[in-house]
Design a protein around this motif. Structure first.
Motif, short mmCIF file in Angstrom:
data_model
loop_
_atom_site.label_atom_id
_atom_site.label_comp_id
_atom_site.label_asym_id
_atom_site.label_seq_id
_atom_site.Cartn_x
_atom_site.Cartn_y
_atom_site.Cartn_z
N ALA A 93 0.85 -1.14 0.08
CA ALA A 93 0.08 -0.09 0.06
C ALA A 93 0.70 1.22 0.08
CB ALA A 93 -1.08 0.08 1.06
N THR A 94 0.45 2.15 -0.76
CA THR A 94 1.09 3.60 -0.70
C THR A 94 0.49 4.46 0.36
OG1 THR A 94 -0.36 4.62 -2.18
CG2 THR A 94 1.57 3.55 -3.28
N ALA A 95 1.06 5.68 0.58
CA ALA A 95 0.51 6.50 1.58
C ALA A 95 -0.48 7.14 0.82
CB ALA A 95 1.50 7.53 1.93
N PRO A 96 -1.77 7.74 1.54
CA PRO A 96 -2.91 8.34 0.97
C PRO A 96 -2.48 9.59 -0.11
CG PRO A 96 -3.36 7.75 3.12
CD PRO A 96 -1.76 7.51 3.04
N ASP A 97 -2.87 9.79 -1.25
CA ASP A 97 -2.72 10.56 -2.07
C ASP A 97 -3.34 11.87 -1.52
OD1 ASP A 97 -5.35 10.26 -3.14
OD2 ASP A 97 -4.53 9.73 -5.06
#
Length: 72
Positions: free
Chosen positions: A35-39
């Motif tokens: 998972a990426t950090a929230p955009d």
């Protein structure tokens, strides 16, 4: 986590002379999604991660070629 996930790098095909060429496949040791950090909109994206454990003896020219094809 998926073990020994198979990727098809090039589908099989038949040449104009009628010869069948086998598909090129790559089998990764491990595959998972990170998972990426929230955009800026707060949405989280999942990025595929492929990991392979190789020793000097198993880093062949064929492995290097398939690794490059997978990265494209």
């Amino acid at each position: 986590l998926k073990l020994q996930k198979q990727f098809t790098l090039q589908e099989s095909y038949i040449t104009t002379e009628g010869d069948r060429v086998r598909a090129i496949r790559y089998v990764a040791d491990f595959f998972y999604e990170k998972a990426t950090a929230p955009d800026c909109t707060g949405e989280i994206h999942w990025l595929p991660v492929v990991e392979d454990v190789k020793s000097q003896a198993t880093k062949t020219a064929q492995y290097e070629m398939k690794k490059k094809l997978l990265q494209e």
